[in-house]
Design an enzyme around this catalytic site. Structure first.
Site, PDB file in Angstrom:
ATOM      1  N   GLY A  80       0.849  -1.183   0.000  1.00  0.00           N
ATOM      2  CA  GLY A  80       0.000   0.000   0.000  1.00  0.00           C
ATOM      3  C   GLY A  80       0.880   1.226   0.000  1.00  0.00           C
ATOM      4  O   GLY A  80       2.093   1.125  -0.228  1.00  0.00           O
ATOM      5  N   ALA A 120      11.049   1.204  -6.017  1.00  0.00           N
ATOM      6  CA  ALA A 120      12.020   2.251  -5.669  1.00  0.00           C
ATOM      7  C   ALA A 120      12.305   2.243  -4.172  1.00  0.00           C
ATOM      8  O   ALA A 120      13.279   2.855  -3.730  1.00  0.00           O
ATOM      9  CB  ALA A 120      11.487   3.610  -6.099  1.00  0.00           C
ATOM     10  N   TYR A 150       8.962  -3.374   3.902  1.00  0.00           N
ATOM     11  CA  TYR A 150       8.602  -3.526   2.482  1.00  0.00           C
ATOM     12  C   TYR A 150       9.835  -3.521   1.558  1.00  0.00           C
ATOM     13  O   TYR A 150       9.983  -4.371   0.683  1.00  0.00           O
ATOM     14  CB  TYR A 150       7.640  -2.393   2.117  1.00  0.00           C
ATOM     15  CG  TYR A 150       7.188  -2.354   0.676  1.00  0.00           C
ATOM     16  CD1 TYR A 150       6.250  -3.262   0.191  1.00  0.00           C
ATOM     17  CD2 TYR A 150       7.674  -1.373  -0.196  1.00  0.00           C
ATOM     18  CE1 TYR A 150       5.826  -3.196  -1.137  1.00  0.00           C
ATOM     19  CE2 TYR A 150       7.248  -1.298  -1.508  1.00  0.00           C
ATOM     20  CZ  TYR A 150       6.330  -2.216  -1.977  1.00  0.00           C
ATOM     21  OH  TYR A 150       5.911  -2.154  -3.277  1.00  0.00           O
ATOM     22  N   ASN A 179       6.306   4.820  -7.957  1.00  0.00           N
ATOM     23  CA  ASN A 179       4.864   5.127  -7.853  1.00  0.00           C
ATOM     24  C   ASN A 179       4.059   5.013  -9.142  1.00  0.00           C
ATOM     25  O   ASN A 179       4.185   5.854 -10.033  1.00  0.00           O
ATOM     26  CB  ASN A 179       4.661   6.557  -7.361  1.00  0.00           C
ATOM     27  CG  ASN A 179       5.048   6.705  -5.927  1.00  0.00           C
ATOM     28  OD1 ASN A 179       4.521   6.008  -5.069  1.00  0.00           O
ATOM     29  ND2 ASN A 179       6.014   7.587  -5.674  1.00  0.00           N
ATOM     30  N   LYS A 193      -2.216   5.208  -2.512  1.00  0.00           N
ATOM     31  CA  LYS A 193      -0.986   5.979  -2.598  1.00  0.00           C
ATOM     32  C   LYS A 193      -1.323   7.438  -2.876  1.00  0.00           C
ATOM     33  O   LYS A 193      -2.487   7.785  -3.112  1.00  0.00           O
ATOM     34  CB  LYS A 193      -0.101   5.400  -3.688  1.00  0.00           C
ATOM     35  CG  LYS A 193       0.170   3.932  -3.445  1.00  0.00           C
ATOM     36  CD  LYS A 193       1.170   3.386  -4.385  1.00  0.00           C
ATOM     37  CE  LYS A 193       2.265   2.745  -3.577  1.00  0.00           C
ATOM     38  NZ  LYS A 193       3.513   2.688  -4.312  1.00  0.00           N
ATOM     39  N   ALA A 194      -0.269   8.271  -2.888  1.00  0.00           N
ATOM     40  CA  ALA A 194      -0.485   9.727  -2.900  1.00  0.00           C
ATOM     41  C   ALA A 194      -1.414  10.236  -4.017  1.00  0.00           C
ATOM     42  O   ALA A 194      -2.340  11.001  -3.727  1.00  0.00           O
ATOM     43  CB  ALA A 194       0.853  10.442  -2.943  1.00  0.00           C
ATOM     44  N   THR A 222       9.520  15.309  -2.475  1.00  0.00           N
ATOM     45  CA  THR A 222       9.378  15.148  -3.932  1.00  0.00           C
ATOM     46  C   THR A 222       9.224  13.677  -4.314  1.00  0.00           C
ATOM     47  O   THR A 222       9.763  12.781  -3.663  1.00  0.00           O
ATOM     48  CB  THR A 222      10.598  15.725  -4.681  1.00  0.00           C
ATOM     49  OG1 THR A 222      11.788  15.171  -4.120  1.00  0.00           O
ATOM     50  CG2 THR A 222      10.630  17.227  -4.610  1.00  0.00           C
TER      51      THR A 222
END
Ligand code: NAD
Length: 328
Positions: A80, A120, A150, A179, A193-194, A222
Site C-alpha cells: 500500500g 524504488a 517492504y 509510484n 498511494k499519494a 518530492t
C-alpha cells in the site's frame, strides 16, 4: 505438452488487472489471473481468462498457478502507500513467501520468463534525504539501506530472482517501479498511494463544499508518478528482453506533493486551504527515477505527463465516489 499460459499473479490488483486487460487487447492467451482476494474484491476480472483465487504464500498454490506457465508476471504482494507500509512491516515482509514459492514452482514447471515487480523502496535511504534529488540510479540500491520492511523484502526477492537465474537458469526480469497510478486501483481504505489519496481528498472537499485538505508532511517532499499505461509497456518490454539486471521503470517528472495537490485542484477547479499533518507517515524527503539506463537499453522511458494521467485518474475516482454516495 509445451507450456503456453501467461500467468498474472496479483491479477485482482491494480497493475495486475490492467496487465490482464492489456494482454487480452493484444490477443495474447491463454491467460491465467491469480489473486488471494475473493472475486468481488478484484478491480478487473475478465471472461475468457482462467481466474483463480489462491493464496500464493502457499507452495502448493504456487504449483497450481504455475501449471503449463510460459510467462509469469509476479505482481502479488501485500502492499500500500506510506501509511500502510510504515505500519505493517511484518505483513509486507511476508510477501517473501509469494516470490520464493513462485520461483520454486516456476523452476519445476519450466517457465520461460519470470517477471518480478520490485520497487524504488529498495534504494538506500541516505540517498533520498534531499527533496532536490536528481534521480536514483540502479546502483544506488547498494550499500543496502532500503525502506524498512517492504523495501527489504523487495531487495531480498530481487536477489532470489538473480540467484534462480544464475543457478537454475530461470529467466528472471526485475523492474523497480516508481509510484504507479491510474484508474481501477486503490483510492481509499488506507492502502491508497499519494495520487489517489490527493484526488479523493480534493473531490471530497469539492463535493462537500468544505474547501480544506489535509496533507501528510510539509508537502515539500518530492516524488515522480508513472501512469499505468507506461508501466504496462515497460513491464512487457523488459520481460521479453535479454536485459537481466534490475532496472528503473518510473517517470522522471519530479513534483513536490504540494505541486501534486496544485494539479488536482486545477483539474477540479477549486482552491483549498492546506492543513499540514507533520507527524503523518511521509516516507523519504526526495525520490525520482534516473532513466539513463532504461533509455540506453530500450531507447524508451515512461513519458505520459502527470497532468494527462491525473485527469483520467481523477475522473475515475470521482465516478466511484459519486456512485458510492448514491448507493448509500
Ligand atoms: P495491489 O495491492 O493493487 O495488487 C497486489 C495484489 O496482490 C492484490 O490484489 C493482492 O490481493 C494480491 N495478493 C497479496 N497477497 C497475495 C497472496 N498471498 N496470494 C495472491 N495474491 C496476493 O498493488 P499494485 O499497485 O497492483 O502492485 C503490484 C506490484 O507492484 C506489487 O508487487 C507492488 O509491490 C509493486 N509495486 C507497485 C507500485 C505502485 O505504485 N503501485 C510501486 C512499486 C512496486
Amino acid at each position: 505438452m509445451k507450456n503456453n499460459v501467461t500467468v498474472v499473479c496479483g491479477g485482482g490488483g491494480f497493475i495486475g488487472g490492467h496487465l490482464v486487460a492489456d494482454l487480452r487487447r493484444q490477443g495474447i492467451g491463454p491467460i491465467r489471473s491469480v489473486d488471494v482476494k475473493p472475486f468481488d474484491g478484484w478491480y478487473q476480472k475478465f471472461d475468457g481468462v482462467e481466474n483463480l483465487v489462491l493464496d500464493l504464500q502457499d507452495k502448493a498454490a504456487c504449483e497450481r498457478a504455475m501449471q503449463g506457465a510460459s510467462v509469469v508476471y509476479n505482481l502479488a504482494a501485500d502492499m500500500g502507500g506510506m501509511g500502510f507500509i510504515e505500519n505493517n512491516k511484518a505483513l509486507c515482509m511476508l510477501s517473501v513467501l509469494i516470490n520464493t514459492h513462485l520461483l520454486m514452482a516456476a523452476k519445476t514447471a519450466g517457465v520461460d520468463r519470470f517477471f518480478y515487480a520490485s520497487s524504488a523502496c529498495v534504494y538506500n535511504g541516505s540517498k533520498q534525504t534531499d527533496p532536490s534529488i536528481t534521480g536514483l540510479k540502479e546502483e544506488d540500491a547498494y550499500p543496502a539501506m532500503p525502506e524498512d520492511g517492504y523495501g527489504w523484502e523487495k531487495l531480498f526477492s530481487e536477489r532470489m530472482c538473480r540467484h534462480f537465474r544464475e543457478d537454475y537458469g530461470v529467466k528472471t526480469r526485475v523492474a523497480r517501479y516508481h509510484n504507479v497510478y491510474g484508474p481501477e486501483g486503490t483510492w481509499d481504505g488506507g492502502r491508497e498511494k499519494a495520487p489517489a489519496a490527493v484526488c479523493r481528498k480534493v473531490i471530497a472537499a469539492k463535493l462537500a463544499g468544505k474547501h480544506e485538505i489535509e496533507i501528510w508532511g510539509d508537502g515539500n517532499q518530492t516524488r515522480s508518478f508513472m501512469y499505468i499505461d507506461d508501466c504496462l509497456k515497460g513491464t512487457q518490454m523488459l520481460t521479453h528482453s535479454d536485459y537481466v539486471e534490475p532496472i528503473n521503470i518510473g517517470s522522471s517528472e519530479k513534483v513536490t506533493i504540494n505541486q501534486l495537490v496544485d494539479l488536482a485542484e486545477s483539474i477540479a477547479g477549486v482552491k483549498l486551504k492546506r492543513n499540514y499533518k507533520l507527524d503523518a507517515p511521509k516516507g523519504v524527503n526526495g525520490r525520482n527515477s534516473d532513466n539513463t539506463l532504461i533509455q540506453k537499453v530500450f531507447g524508451w522511458e515512461p513519458s505520459i505527463p502527470l497532468r494527462t494521467g491525473l485527469e483520467k485518474t481523477y475522473a475515475w475516482i470521482h465516478d466511484q465516489m459519486v456512485s458510492q454516495a448514491k448507493s448509500k
